[in-house]
Write a protein that holds these residues in place. Structure first.
Motif, PDB file in Angstrom:
ATOM      1  N   MET A   1       0.752  -1.190   0.111  1.00  0.00           N
ATOM      2  CA  MET A   1       0.141  -0.014   0.089  1.00  0.00           C
ATOM      3  C   MET A   1       0.906   1.104  -0.129  1.00  0.00           C
ATOM      4  O   MET A   1       1.936   1.398   0.722  1.00  0.00           O
ATOM      5  CB  MET A   1      -0.810   0.045   1.361  1.00  0.00           C
TER       6      MET A   1
ATOM      7  N   THR B   1       0.104   7.981   1.436  1.00  0.00           N
ATOM      8  CA  THR B   1      -0.596   9.393   1.052  1.00  0.00           C
ATOM      9  C   THR B   1       0.280  10.301   0.840  1.00  0.00           C
ATOM     10  O   THR B   1       1.424  10.715   1.554  1.00  0.00           O
ATOM     11  CB  THR B   1      -1.589  10.002   2.153  1.00  0.00           C
TER      12      THR B   1
ATOM     13  N   LEU C   1     -12.684   5.359   1.470  1.00  0.00           N
ATOM     14  CA  LEU C   1     -11.496   5.847   0.871  1.00  0.00           C
ATOM     15  C   LEU C   1     -10.929   6.856   2.018  1.00  0.00           C
ATOM     16  O   LEU C   1     -11.366   8.053   1.894  1.00  0.00           O
ATOM     17  CB  LEU C   1     -11.774   6.775  -0.547  1.00  0.00           C
TER      18      LEU C   1
ATOM     19  N   HIS D   1      -1.742   8.593  -9.138  1.00  0.00           N
ATOM     20  CA  HIS D   1      -2.315   8.180  -7.655  1.00  0.00           C
ATOM     21  C   HIS D   1      -3.621   7.512  -7.798  1.00  0.00           C
ATOM     22  O   HIS D   1      -4.509   8.435  -8.371  1.00  0.00           O
ATOM     23  CB  HIS D   1      -1.908   9.121  -6.869  1.00  0.00           C
ATOM     24  N   GLY D   2      -3.988   6.544  -7.389  1.00  0.00           N
ATOM     25  CA  GLY D   2      -5.150   6.340  -6.803  1.00  0.00           C
ATOM     26  C   GLY D   2      -5.650   5.827  -5.446  1.00  0.00           C
ATOM     27  O   GLY D   2      -4.772   5.492  -4.612  1.00  0.00           O
TER      28      GLY D   2
ATOM     29  N   SER E   1      -6.617   4.646  -2.106  1.00  0.00           N
ATOM     30  CA  SER E   1      -6.633   3.156  -1.589  1.00  0.00           C
ATOM     31  C   SER E   1      -7.953   2.789  -0.883  1.00  0.00           C
ATOM     32  O   SER E   1      -8.262   3.840  -0.135  1.00  0.00           O
ATOM     33  CB  SER E   1      -5.570   2.844  -0.886  1.00  0.00           C
TER      34      SER E   1
ATOM     35  N   ASP F   1      -1.901  -3.579  -9.724  1.00  0.00           N
ATOM     36  CA  ASP F   1      -1.715  -2.510  -8.902  1.00  0.00           C
ATOM     37  C   ASP F   1      -2.702  -1.259  -8.964  1.00  0.00           C
ATOM     38  O   ASP F   1      -2.819  -0.492  -8.401  1.00  0.00           O
ATOM     39  CB  ASP F   1      -0.205  -1.954  -9.193  1.00  0.00           C
ATOM     40  N   GLN F   2      -3.830  -1.580  -9.989  1.00  0.00           N
ATOM     41  CA  GLN F   2      -5.090  -0.764  -9.921  1.00  0.00           C
ATOM     42  C   GLN F   2      -6.259  -1.264  -8.933  1.00  0.00           C
ATOM     43  O   GLN F   2      -7.134  -0.697  -8.988  1.00  0.00           O
ATOM     44  CB  GLN F   2      -5.543  -0.768 -11.200  1.00  0.00           C
TER      45      GLN F   2
ATOM     46  N   ARG G   1      -8.528  -2.302  -5.849  1.00  0.00           N
ATOM     47  CA  ARG G   1      -8.670  -1.601  -4.812  1.00  0.00           C
ATOM     48  C   ARG G   1      -8.360  -0.085  -4.553  1.00  0.00           C
ATOM     49  O   ARG G   1      -7.729   0.363  -3.529  1.00  0.00           O
ATOM     50  CB  ARG G   1      -8.134  -2.369  -3.508  1.00  0.00           C
ATOM     51  N   ARG G   2      -8.439   0.437  -5.741  1.00  0.00           N
ATOM     52  CA  ARG G   2      -8.175   1.776  -5.917  1.00  0.00           C
ATOM     53  C   ARG G   2      -9.110   2.562  -6.731  1.00  0.00           C
ATOM     54  O   ARG G   2      -9.653   2.058  -7.539  1.00  0.00           O
ATOM     55  CB  ARG G   2      -6.626   1.952  -6.574  1.00  0.00           C
ATOM     56  N   TYR G   3      -9.131   3.854  -6.251  1.00  0.00           N
ATOM     57  CA  TYR G   3     -10.164   4.636  -6.961  1.00  0.00           C
ATOM     58  C   TYR G   3      -9.318   5.815  -7.678  1.00  0.00           C
ATOM     59  O   TYR G   3      -8.489   6.474  -7.119  1.00  0.00           O
ATOM     60  CB  TYR G   3     -11.055   5.270  -5.881  1.00  0.00           C
ATOM     61  N   TYR G   4      -9.823   5.859  -8.980  1.00  0.00           N
ATOM     62  CA  TYR G   4      -8.988   7.047  -9.711  1.00  0.00           C
ATOM     63  C   TYR G   4     -10.103   7.952 -10.337  1.00  0.00           C
ATOM     64  O   TYR G   4     -11.196   7.709 -10.820  1.00  0.00           O
ATOM     65  CB  TYR G   4      -8.188   6.606 -10.857  1.00  0.00           C
TER      66      TYR G   4
END
Length: 375
Positions: free
Chosen positions: A1, A4, A222, A237-238, A240, A265-266, A268-271
């Motif tokens: 992870m 930030t 998030l 950056h997305g 987590s 690597d994408q 469990r991420r929000y973009y």
């Protein structure tokens, strides 16, 4: 992870646009001409026009634009104006014709490629060039499963201004292409009529300084948004998901299987991506949320929001409610905030504008971009 990222270092407060930029009809007219009518505008989801003769009309700036599917199966766009006396050709927002588009005023008739094919007494006018008096064509490109149109005589580079916005945000085009948006199915569409200037909505979407205040469900999923960091400021950056969060849902429960080409690597991420002037794209592992704004007045913007899922998910009839509800609440919370802000734009307290704190400074780039277009 990943950790930030730190906030950008700069003087604490940066000025915003003055209040009249959000209320002045003349500034909105200039935006119609130099922004909405000059740049690429995401108009229609291609799958909505699923057969030849299907059409949709879209208001872009001061123009009504007609997007239709031709007999050969390709999308076409035209100004929604009859070449005879200027009557509105299609008066409905959407519909379907069998073979041709006919003006309801004098019955001038055009095929689905825009050529004039019939009119009362047309055979007695052999000198009329049926191609020259066809519908006025509008440039059209398809990307991510949507029809993007541009009214400019010489449209700007689509790759630089549209695809380039995604590359600038994510680092490369492959990062968005992996979601296969053009192959996804529409799970839900909600249309919001927002009584606020379009720029207030863009500015809201670009920052997360407000997230801890008005988005409790989103910050539960998030957690880094609680600190006000705007993921859009940082290339690639997305945000987590929280450690106890199973999926991008209103209660953090599991969503659906990860879209097949989304990278590890994408997961469990929000973009979030802003494609100026009027499109927001939200990417999560199992679905895509795409907003299209239609600015109609200096204090009114219609926003059409699509939730897109793997076709098999939609076809299965599974309940999408928890998945849709998360961002529907975010939308309602955001739009209420924008509507609460709009009246203050006319206040003497906002004549000189407001201020941006460091985690919002990137909004200043949006203001510079707009000022450059307006001259």
């Amino acid at each position: 992870m990943t950790t930030t990222p730190e906030a950008p270092s700069a003087a604490s407060l940066m000025s915003t646009l003055p209040g009249h930029f959000y209320t002045d009809p003349e500034i909105f007219r200039q935006e119609q001409e130099r922004v909405f009518e000059s740049l690429w505008f995401c108009a229609v989801r291609a799958a909505d026009l699923d057969k030849p003769g299907a059409f949709r009309t879209v208001q872009i700036g001061r123009e009504s634009v007609l997007v239709t599917r031709s007999r050969s199966g390709e999308l076409r766009a035209f100004l929604n104006i009859c070449r005879h006396r200027g009557a509105r050709l299609c008066t409905q927002e959407s519909g379907e014709v069998r073979r041709a588009l006919q003006c309801p005023y004098h019955a001038w008739t055009y095929d689905l490629d825009g050529k004039l094919i019939a009119a009362p007494n047309l055979v007695k006018m052999p000198d009329v060039d049926r191609t020259a008096y066809g519908l006025v064509k509008v440039a059209l490109r398809e990307w991510l499963g949507y029809a993007w149109v541009c009214l400019a005589d010489e449209p700007p580079s689509f790759e630089e201004t549209v695809v380039g916005a995604a590359v600038e945000r994510l680092g490369d085009a492959a990062s968005i292409e992996r979601y296969g948006t053009e192959r996804l199915a529409l799970g839900k569409r909600v249309t919001y009529d927002v009584r606020a200037n379009w720029k207030l909505i863009v500015e809201n979407f670009m920052e997360c300084y407000h997230c801890a205040t008005i988005h409790p469900e989103l910050t539960d999923v998030l957690p880094e948004f609680t600190d006000g960091f705007a993921a859009q400021y940082y290339v690639g950056h997305g945000a987590s998901f929280g450690e106890e969060v199973a999926g991008f849902t209103v209660d953090g429960s599991a969503g659906f299987d990860r879209l097949p080409e989304v990278a590890e690597d994408q997961d469990r991420r929000y973009y979030a991506i802003t494609i100026k002037p009027t499109v927001f794209i939200n990417l999560v592992p199992d679905h895509v949320i795409l907003h299209r704004m239609f600015p109609l007045a200096e204090d009114r913007t219609v926003v059409e929001c699509d939730w897109l899922y793997a076709p098999e998910v939609v076809a299965s009839g599974v309940d999408l409610a928890k998945s849709v509800e998360l961002f529907h609440r975010v939308n309602e919370q955001d739009f209420e905030a924008c509507e609460r802000t709009q009246p203050a734009m006319a206040s003497r307290a906002y004549r000189g504008g407001g201020v941006l704190v460091p985690t919002e400074h990137h909004i200043g780039l949006f203001h510079e971009w707009l000022a450059g277009l307006l001259g």
